[in-house]
Design a protein around this motif. Structure first.
Motif, PDB file in Angstrom:
ATOM      1  N   ARG A   1      36.530 -22.397  36.331  1.00  0.00           N
ATOM      2  CA  ARG A   1      37.698 -23.207  36.653  1.00  0.00           C
ATOM      3  C   ARG A   1      38.972 -22.534  36.129  1.00  0.00           C
ATOM      4  O   ARG A   1      39.003 -21.994  35.028  1.00  0.00           O
ATOM      5  CB  ARG A   1      37.549 -24.594  36.029  1.00  0.00           C
ATOM      6  N   ILE A   2      40.031 -22.563  36.922  1.00  0.00           N
ATOM      7  CA  ILE A   2      41.336 -22.040  36.507  1.00  0.00           C
ATOM      8  C   ILE A   2      42.024 -23.118  35.673  1.00  0.00           C
ATOM      9  O   ILE A   2      42.160 -24.264  36.119  1.00  0.00           O
ATOM     10  CB  ILE A   2      42.195 -21.667  37.728  1.00  0.00           C
ATOM     11  N   LEU A   3      42.459 -22.753  34.476  1.00  0.00           N
ATOM     12  CA  LEU A   3      42.999 -23.732  33.547  1.00  0.00           C
ATOM     13  C   LEU A   3      44.502 -23.628  33.326  1.00  0.00           C
ATOM     14  O   LEU A   3      45.115 -24.552  32.785  1.00  0.00           O
ATOM     15  CB  LEU A   3      42.279 -23.627  32.202  1.00  0.00           C
ATOM     16  N   ARG A   4      45.097 -22.502  33.686  1.00  0.00           N
ATOM     17  CA  ARG A   4      46.538 -22.344  33.534  1.00  0.00           C
ATOM     18  C   ARG A   4      47.076 -21.615  34.767  1.00  0.00           C
ATOM     19  O   ARG A   4      46.355 -20.855  35.413  1.00  0.00           O
ATOM     20  CB  ARG A   4      46.872 -21.566  32.261  1.00  0.00           C
ATOM     21  N   PRO A   5      48.342 -21.835  35.116  1.00  0.00           N
ATOM     22  CA  PRO A   5      48.904 -21.168  36.295  1.00  0.00           C
ATOM     23  C   PRO A   5      48.778 -19.645  36.200  1.00  0.00           C
ATOM     24  O   PRO A   5      48.898 -19.059  35.121  1.00  0.00           O
ATOM     25  CB  PRO A   5      50.372 -21.602  36.278  1.00  0.00           C
ATOM     26  N   LEU A   6      48.534 -19.036  37.354  1.00  0.00           N
ATOM     27  CA  LEU A   6      48.360 -17.584  37.431  1.00  0.00           C
ATOM     28  C   LEU A   6      49.410 -16.982  38.357  1.00  0.00           C
ATOM     29  O   LEU A   6      49.774 -17.570  39.383  1.00  0.00           O
ATOM     30  CB  LEU A   6      46.964 -17.237  37.963  1.00  0.00           C
ATOM     31  N   LYS A   7      49.851 -15.779  37.973  1.00  0.00           N
ATOM     32  CA  LYS A   7      50.774 -15.012  38.800  1.00  0.00           C
ATOM     33  C   LYS A   7      50.132 -13.665  39.104  1.00  0.00           C
ATOM     34  O   LYS A   7      49.570 -13.018  38.213  1.00  0.00           O
ATOM     35  CB  LYS A   7      52.106 -14.803  38.074  1.00  0.00           C
ATOM     36  N   ARG A   8      50.221 -13.263  40.360  1.00  0.00           N
ATOM     37  CA  ARG A   8      49.682 -11.974  40.770  1.00  0.00           C
ATOM     38  C   ARG A   8      50.782 -10.921  40.669  1.00  0.00           C
ATOM     39  O   ARG A   8      51.878 -11.095  41.194  1.00  0.00           O
ATOM     40  CB  ARG A   8      49.155 -12.064  42.206  1.00  0.00           C
ATOM     41  N   LEU A   9      50.463  -9.816  40.001  1.00  0.00           N
ATOM     42  CA  LEU A   9      51.424  -8.741  39.802  1.00  0.00           C
ATOM     43  C   LEU A   9      51.315  -7.705  40.919  1.00  0.00           C
ATOM     44  O   LEU A   9      50.330  -7.691  41.664  1.00  0.00           O
ATOM     45  CB  LEU A   9      51.193  -8.093  38.446  1.00  0.00           C
TER      46      LEU A   9
ATOM     47  N   LEU B   1      47.481 -28.026  33.337  1.00  0.00           N
ATOM     48  CA  LEU B   1      47.207 -28.395  34.725  1.00  0.00           C
ATOM     49  C   LEU B   1      48.391 -29.174  35.273  1.00  0.00           C
ATOM     50  O   LEU B   1      49.295 -29.578  34.537  1.00  0.00           O
ATOM     51  CB  LEU B   1      45.921 -29.219  34.793  1.00  0.00           C
ATOM     52  N   VAL B   2      48.363 -29.414  36.574  1.00  0.00           N
ATOM     53  CA  VAL B   2      49.498 -30.068  37.215  1.00  0.00           C
ATOM     54  C   VAL B   2      49.005 -31.099  38.215  1.00  0.00           C
ATOM     55  O   VAL B   2      47.996 -30.894  38.894  1.00  0.00           O
ATOM     56  CB  VAL B   2      50.410 -29.029  37.910  1.00  0.00           C
ATOM     57  N   ASP B   3      49.700 -32.229  38.276  1.00  0.00           N
ATOM     58  CA  ASP B   3      49.456 -33.176  39.357  1.00  0.00           C
ATOM     59  C   ASP B   3      49.919 -32.534  40.661  1.00  0.00           C
ATOM     60  O   ASP B   3      51.043 -32.015  40.732  1.00  0.00           O
ATOM     61  CB  ASP B   3      50.213 -34.473  39.116  1.00  0.00           C
TER      62      ASP B   3
END
Length: 809
Positions: A161-169, A580-582
């Motif tokens: 599970r992804i738990l924090r926002p991710l940014k692709r470089l 996480l975010v609503d």
């Protein structure tokens, strides 16, 4: 009151009610009473929408420096400052949005699919989801829960599970990034694209994850409308949008069709509700309710190339060759008309084009149908007799089988023509079992609302001239909208709870399109193959971590016998160290940053202070006869009122009739009749299938799921395997005119001959390093030509495709 034909959401298809209600619907907006969003008292440090969990510190300032230097950060941030936790505030005892049941067990319901199964949950000492079981005392689902729903503990606590926002470089690596920083960057990039290329360069795609999150189900629509873009796409228009097309070409009946429990004979076409838990049959514990229906004497006809779990209950099973639904349905209609097996009184008053229908289906003789659909002629006659000549009240319905196959709009039209001949509608004075629980109630006179053809007005695709349905553009055109240069070319896409790289036909082209975007954002809890391509991945709360309502957009299709509604509070605490975010907050926060006001359910949102999830849910339920607080206090849901609603008399002077055979339908039927069968090289037909263990691509990587279905097998009748010199476990090549895949053969004696059946929703990205069949399976969309599309809804052909089979040594 004169009924308007301008609102397709209120009367679809041929009486299905408020089908595919959407934010673009003028009728719904007009029907909902003005009601301000309820305010909520907050702690000053508790920002709604994003909840940083106790035990997690805010992202350190040096993280921003690392982002600028493009240095990936792998480990999750942990430990920290409880003072910044919004989660604790929203979970407080006095907060309706975080209200928990007393005691060790909690009642809730599943929101993976339309089954809406009642569940009993337990949480551990940390508030995390610990166990789940079906609620045997649930008055709607009667103790049922499927394999998928019972995997919720695995899903919520999954290490993937992804738990924090991710940014692709730029180099393809990903870093964790604070939510508000991610939203800042996304808003800036959206604004720059909009300034350079216009509103129509911005688009969005919704999947099941969006539709089954009640507070956010229409937020993407509202966000894009605020920006001036009509380019909302979703899985709905590559699923069963033929039903909306049929309503628009045939007309509708406001009180609805005959409820399941009042019909004496039911025809199910291309649907297996015992596994899919999907309408048109009752999806609230379908096995038990099918047994109850059979016990009261209901007869069942099933059209399906496989003797499915549903067909095991059937009095008559017609194993049609995939792709020949139109042939069989036209043959059934011909027999009903030729033998006078139809409701003459109903048709005399309400059916138009009856003689033209008779003329157009005349070539579909029993011998022709038997040869082309490859089944006994006597079974066609018997189906027609049961539906119209046995003195029984009949009802016909379908699911994805005919609606994803050849001539899908035509197939659905013929199914609804059977309903018109059978008079399968609630008549004046009869009870309407669910006139609306949270959806607004509208006049429902027993009369035909003439064909509206609403796609002829509104936005038009620059690709093929297709219009919009259900407030959305056609997903079949999305890859071209991204790849074809010119004014209105899509350059930014927000994917909300969907997986278009897996679900849209011609996988190579849709993946090429997604890679070509200037900005791709995914709201997704796991690394789907679409999320792998994204510039940003924003992880949302999962189903038992958020407050919710039942699937309100389609509520009458779930709760068929009463105006029932259901609410759940958030039950489980999200993982420690997560941010996480609503889902809804993403759109509100982006709109705020971009300086555009948003509306929600026809009313403006306060763009200074974000709403709460409960406030949005209360807005959705504003038209319900039951106060929202009373619904919140009903742990298993409730009937919203006890009033018996009956179909009203037709309006004075009403003369509307069902259009059984308009010109475009007649032309499509003529095309189907003239169709040349595929050559002998493509001597088999592809039939996609549902599995008990997965819902499209959802849950595919969970450990218990992988034990049972690690990849998608190619199912073939054992006699067919033997004749082709194949055996179970052999590697076989499946080839269409468009592409080919390799899969392992498996014997299935329930399948008819000349068919290979394989589940969709599998496979890695084409050419990916982990593109290993036994690890990921294979995508059936590699076989599908995304250019061969229906008119009106641009629906690609996704099943019934001619293929060749070859054993690989």
């Amino acid at each position: 009151m004169r009924l308007s034909t301008s609102c397709p959401c209120l009367y679809l298809p041929a009486g299905a009610g408020r089908f595919f209600a959407s934010t673009g619907c003028r009728g719904r907006r007009a029907a909902v009473a003005a009601m301000p969003l309820a305010g909520r008292v907050r702690r000053p440090d508790a920002r709604p929408g994003s909840r940083q969990i106790e035990g997690a510190r805010p992202a350190p300032a040096r993280l921003l420096g690392r982002i600028a230097q493009s240095v990936p950060i792998v480990p999750l941030l942990s430990a920290g400052r409880a003072g910044s936790s919004a989660y604790a505030a929203r979970r407080a005892d006095d907060s309706p949005e975080r209200r928990m049941m007393d005691g060790p067990e909690h009642l809730s319901f599943c929101r993976i699919c339309m089954g809406t199964c009642g569940m009993v949950l337990t949480t551990d000492a940390d508030g995390r989801l610990a166990s789940i079981r079906a609620d045997r005392d649930d008055p709607q689902t009667l103790g049922f829960a499927c394999f998928k729903g019972l995997r919720a503990v695995e899903a919520h606590n999954s290490p993937k599970r992804i738990l924090r926002p991710l940014k692709r470089l730029p180099d393809g690596t990903r870093i964790e990034i604070p939510l508000e920083v991610a939203l800042d960057e996304i808003a800036d990039r959206l604004g720059a694209i909009r300034a350079e290329s216009g509103d129509h360069a911005l688009a969005g795609y919704k999947g099941g994850g969006a539709f089954f999150t009640a507070s956010a189900a229409v937020m993407l629509n509202e966000f894009l409308a605020a920006l001036g873009s009509p380019k909302v796409y979703s899985s709905a228009t590559i699923d069963q949008s033929a039903k909306a097309v049929t309503a628009g070409r045939m007309g509708t009946w406001p009180p609805g069709k005959l409820p399941n429990d009042r019909c004496d004979v039911m025809l199910l076409v291309g649907t297996n509700p015992m596994v899919s838990v999907n309408p048109p049959f009752d999806c609230r514990n379908p096995v038990k309710r099918m047994k109850q229906a059979r016990a009261r004497g209901m007869k069942l006809i099933v059209i399906d190339p496989r003797r499915t779990e549903t067909a095991e209950f059937a009095d008559l099973h017609l194993p049609v060759l995939p792709g020949e639904d139109v042939t069989l349905l036209a043959g059934i209609l011909r027999e009903m008309l030729a033998n006078g097996w139809y409701d003459r009184a109903f048709c005399d008053h309400h059916a138009g084009d009856l003689e033209r229908l008779r003329e157009e289906v005349a070539p579909f003789t029993l011998d022709y149908v038997a040869a082309r659909a490859d089944l006994p002629a006597a079974s066609v006659t018997e189906a027609a007799r049961l539906l119209g000549g046995a003195g029984l009240r009949a009802l016909a319905g379908s699911s994805t089988g005919p609606d994803m196959g050849a001539h899908s709009n035509l197939a659905e039209h013929l199914i609804e023509a059977i309903n018109v001949l059978a008079g399968a509608f609630i008549r004046e004075g009869e009870e309407i079992p669910n006139p609306g629980a949270v959806l607004p109630r509208v006049p429902q006179p027993a009369q035909v609302i003439p064909a509206g053809r609403w796609w002829e007005a509104g936005p038009i695709s620059r690709i093929d001239g297709s219009g919009s349905l259900m407030g959305e553009m056609m997903t079949g055109t999305l890859a071209d909208e991204i790849l074809v240069p010119g004014p209105g070319q899509v350059r930014a896409l927000i994917v909300h709870g969907g997986n278009p790289a897996s679900s849209i036909p011609d996988q190579h082209r849709i993946v090429e399109a997604l890679r070509a975007l200037n900005l791709l954002v995914c709201i997704e809890p796991v690394m789907s193959i679409t999320a792998e391509l994204a510039d940003y991945v924003l992880p949302p709360f999962m189903q038992y971590e958020r407050p919710d309502l039942h699937f309100w957009l389609y509520e009458w299709m779930i709760y068929r016998d009463a105006p029932w509604a259901r609410y759940t509070p958030a039950i489980a605490r999200p993982p420690e160290g997560s941010e996480l975010v609503d889902d809804w907050y993403v759109f509100w926060a982006l709109a705020k940053r971009m300086g555009v006001p948003m509306t929600y359910q026809g009313q403006p949102l306060d763009m200074g202070v974000p709403p709460t999830g409960d406030a949005l849910l209360e807005r959705i339920a504003a038209a319900s006869p039951m106060p929202f607080e009373a619904l919140q206090a009903a742990p298993r849901g409730a009937r919203v009122d006890e009033t018996v609603h009956r179909a009203a008399p037709a309006e004075p002077g009403c003369s509307g009739r069902f259009s059984l055979m308009p010109d475009d339908v007649a032309a499509e039927l003529a095309d189907a009749l003239a169709e040349v069968p595929p050559g002998s090289a493509l001597d088999c037909r592809l039939a996609v299938r549902r599995l008990r263990e997965t819902f499209n691509s959802v849950g595919r990587d969970l450990p218990e799921t992988r034990k049972r279905q690690p990849f998608n097998r190619a199912y073939i009748h054992p006699d067919e395997l033997a004749e082709r010199g194949m055996a179970p476990g052999d590697r076989i090549r499946i080839r269409s005119d468009h592409g080919e895949i390799v899969a392992l053969a498996s014997a299935d004696p329930t399948l008819r001959r000349r068919v290979v059946s394989i589940a969709h929703g599998f496979g890695a990205l084409p050419g990916a390093a982990d593109d290993d069949y036994q690890q990921n399976g294979v995508s059936t969309n590699l076989l599908l030509d995304g250019k061969t599309r229906e008119t009106i809804n641009a629906m690609p052909r996704m099943t019934g495709v001619p293929v060749a089979l070859e054993r690989i040594n």
